[in-house]
Enzyme design. Structure first.
Site, PDB file in Angstrom:
ATOM      1  N   GLY A  33     -21.058  26.249  12.509  1.00  0.00           N
ATOM      2  CA  GLY A  33     -20.826  25.698  11.276  1.00  0.00           C
ATOM      3  C   GLY A  33     -18.726  26.375  10.701  1.00  0.00           C
ATOM      4  N   MET A 111     -23.847  20.673  20.671  1.00  0.00           N
ATOM      5  CA  MET A 111     -24.018  20.251  21.228  1.00  0.00           C
ATOM      6  C   MET A 111     -25.610  19.929  22.479  1.00  0.00           C
ATOM      7  SD  MET A 111     -22.873  23.681  21.283  1.00  0.00           S
ATOM      8  CE  MET A 111     -23.260  24.809  22.980  1.00  0.00           C
ATOM      9  N   ASN A 128     -12.604  18.213  21.617  1.00  0.00           N
ATOM     10  CA  ASN A 128     -14.094  18.528  21.798  1.00  0.00           C
ATOM     11  C   ASN A 128     -13.527  20.414  22.035  1.00  0.00           C
ATOM     12  OD1 ASN A 128     -16.637  19.937  21.991  1.00  0.00           O
ATOM     13  ND2 ASN A 128     -16.444  19.907  23.978  1.00  0.00           N
ATOM     14  N   HIS A 130     -14.502  24.449  23.288  1.00  0.00           N
ATOM     15  CA  HIS A 130     -15.165  24.689  24.089  1.00  0.00           C
ATOM     16  C   HIS A 130     -15.117  25.898  24.048  1.00  0.00           C
ATOM     17  CE1 HIS A 130     -18.578  24.729  26.841  1.00  0.00           C
ATOM     18  NE2 HIS A 130     -17.825  25.367  28.258  1.00  0.00           N
ATOM     19  N   ASP A 162     -13.305  13.114  28.150  1.00  0.00           N
ATOM     20  CA  ASP A 162     -13.506  11.619  28.850  1.00  0.00           C
ATOM     21  C   ASP A 162     -14.977  11.476  29.483  1.00  0.00           C
ATOM     22  OD1 ASP A 162     -13.855  13.599  31.285  1.00  0.00           O
ATOM     23  OD2 ASP A 162     -11.684  13.150  31.878  1.00  0.00           O
ATOM     24  N   GLU A 163     -14.887  11.282  30.249  1.00  0.00           N
ATOM     25  CA  GLU A 163     -16.433  10.925  30.493  1.00  0.00           C
ATOM     26  C   GLU A 163     -17.263  12.424  31.191  1.00  0.00           C
ATOM     27  OE1 GLU A 163     -13.983   8.573  31.026  1.00  0.00           O
ATOM     28  OE2 GLU A 163     -15.046   6.704  30.212  1.00  0.00           O
ATOM     29  N   ASP A 166     -17.684  19.092  29.299  1.00  0.00           N
ATOM     30  CA  ASP A 166     -16.468  19.554  29.000  1.00  0.00           C
ATOM     31  C   ASP A 166     -14.650  19.515  29.957  1.00  0.00           C
ATOM     32  OD1 ASP A 166     -17.674  21.146  27.042  1.00  0.00           O
ATOM     33  OD2 ASP A 166     -18.928  22.548  28.749  1.00  0.00           O
ATOM     34  N   HIS A 192     -14.329  32.585  18.201  1.00  0.00           N
ATOM     35  CA  HIS A 192     -14.224  32.175  17.204  1.00  0.00           C
ATOM     36  C   HIS A 192     -13.414  32.452  16.118  1.00  0.00           C
ATOM     37  CE1 HIS A 192     -18.035  31.169  17.249  1.00  0.00           C
ATOM     38  NE2 HIS A 192     -18.223  30.256  16.613  1.00  0.00           N
ATOM     39  N   GLU A 195     -10.707  30.355  18.355  1.00  0.00           N
ATOM     40  CA  GLU A 195     -10.932  28.609  17.656  1.00  0.00           C
ATOM     41  C   GLU A 195     -10.989  28.274  16.627  1.00  0.00           C
ATOM     42  OE1 GLU A 195     -15.085  28.551  20.471  1.00  0.00           O
ATOM     43  OE2 GLU A 195     -15.845  28.834  18.397  1.00  0.00           O
TER      44      GLU A 195
HETATM   45  C1  GAR Z   1     -18.366  27.201  19.371  1.00  0.00           C
HETATM   46  O1  GAR Z   1     -17.742  28.701  19.536  1.00  0.00           O
HETATM   47  C2  GAR Z   1     -17.617  26.118  20.332  1.00  0.00           C
HETATM   48  O2  GAR Z   1     -16.916  26.359  21.064  1.00  0.00           O
HETATM   49  C3  GAR Z   1     -18.764  26.218  21.068  1.00  0.00           C
HETATM   50  O3  GAR Z   1     -20.348  25.921  19.590  1.00  0.00           O
HETATM   51  C4  GAR Z   1     -19.837  27.212  18.839  1.00  0.00           C
HETATM   52  C5  GAR Z   1     -20.155  26.119  17.799  1.00  0.00           C
HETATM   53  O4  GAR Z   1     -19.460  27.592  16.183  1.00  0.00           O
HETATM   54  N1  GAR Z   1     -19.483  24.481  21.213  1.00  0.00           N
HETATM   55  C6  GAR Z   1     -19.161  24.291  22.820  1.00  0.00           C
HETATM   56  O5  GAR Z   1     -20.432  25.345  23.297  1.00  0.00           O
HETATM   57  C7  GAR Z   1     -20.196  23.462  23.279  1.00  0.00           C
HETATM   58  N2  GAR Z   1     -20.022  23.415  24.336  1.00  0.00           N
HETATM   59  P1  GAR Z   1     -19.368  27.219  15.050  1.00  0.00           P
HETATM   60  O6  GAR Z   1     -20.449  26.425  14.644  1.00  0.00           O
HETATM   61  O7  GAR Z   1     -19.826  28.589  14.170  1.00  0.00           O
HETATM   62  O8  GAR Z   1     -18.216  26.473  14.432  1.00  0.00           O
END
Ligand code: GAR
Length: 218
Positions: A33, A111, A128, A130, A162-163, A166, A192, A195
């Site tokens: 998170g 996930m 989302n 990714h 969408d449907e 990813d 991260h 992100e």
């Molecule tokens: C992130 O890197 C996100 O992009 C990935 O999970 C991680 C969560 O990190 N998501 C996926 O892989 C979705 N397919 P966080 O829990 O530290 O935010």
């Protein structure tokens, strides 16, 4: 970690949109998170006009729960194994999001694959994040796959859901080089960091589109 690595973000980030009243978001997360934490921080500092109405997690031991508790954000653990069918599991999530009057659903490390049943209930209102430059490296091991494949560049993407898995209109992407000495830990850390930059701006942009009813033209 070397925080001075080069990266590109597109479209380029400027200021956050202002929302009054604040944008009501629901966060779906399955893991540590850190992205969720970034949203809490920006909201607490008054920099991003979001009201995080609820965190939903499918993992009872996920790190995001502690972050919700610390941030005094309501949370709900909804585990698929407690439901006879996936549709009932998703219905519980849908009902929770609706009970909290959520305008935008943010998957921040969620996930679990969602079905069209869920997506149609929040059409154009789910985003989302990714950890790859979509459409490359879809799926749950994107960072590792990029290393194993010998990619020289990777990054992260935020997109409307969408449907397809990813898939959906891209909102913001960030790109960086994969160095020869990068491993899954070092690359994950850098991704991260990016992100945490692009998710808040994507929320701001998606919120603007939703509030101005512009999604049809997106
Ligand atoms: C992130 O890197 C996100 O992009 C990935 O999970 C991680 C969560 O990190 N998501 C996926 O892989 C979705 N397919 P966080 O829990 O530290 O935010």
């Amino acid at each position: 970690m070397d925080k001075s690595f080069n990266y590109i973000i597109s479209p380029e980030i400027s200021e956050f949109r202002r929302f009054s009243p604040k944008l009501r978001i629901g966060v779906l997360a399955s893991g540590n998170g850190t992205n969720f934490q970034e949203l809490i921080n920006l909201s607490e500092k008054g920099e991003l006009d979001i009201d995080i109405k609820v965190l939903i997690t499918n993992k009872e031991d996920a790190g995001c729960i502690k972050r919700a508790e610390n941030g005094e954000i309501p949370f709900k653990i909804i585990r698929s194994k407690d439901f006879a069918q996936k549709e009932f599991f998703e219905l519980e999530i849908i009902n929770t999001l609706n009970n909290f009057d959520v305008e935008l659903v943010v998957m921040a490390g969620w996930m679990k694959i969602v079905t069209p049943f869920f997506i149609t209930k929040f059409k154009n209102k789910i985003i989302n994040i990714h950890p790859s430059l979509l459409p490359a490296y879809k799926g749950s091991s994107a960072i590792n796959d990029s290393i194993l494949n010998g990619s020289k560049i990777t990054g992260c993407s935020v997109h409307f859901v969408d449907e397809e898995v990813d898939s959906g209109s891209l909102i913001i992407q960030a790109a960086l080089s994969i160095r020869d000495d990068d491993d899954i830990e070092s690359l994950s850390e850098k991704i991260h960091m990016l992100e945490h930059k692009i998710l808040p701006h994507s929320i701001s942009h998606a919120g603007f589109l939703i509030r101005s009813n512009s999604m049809e033209n997106y």
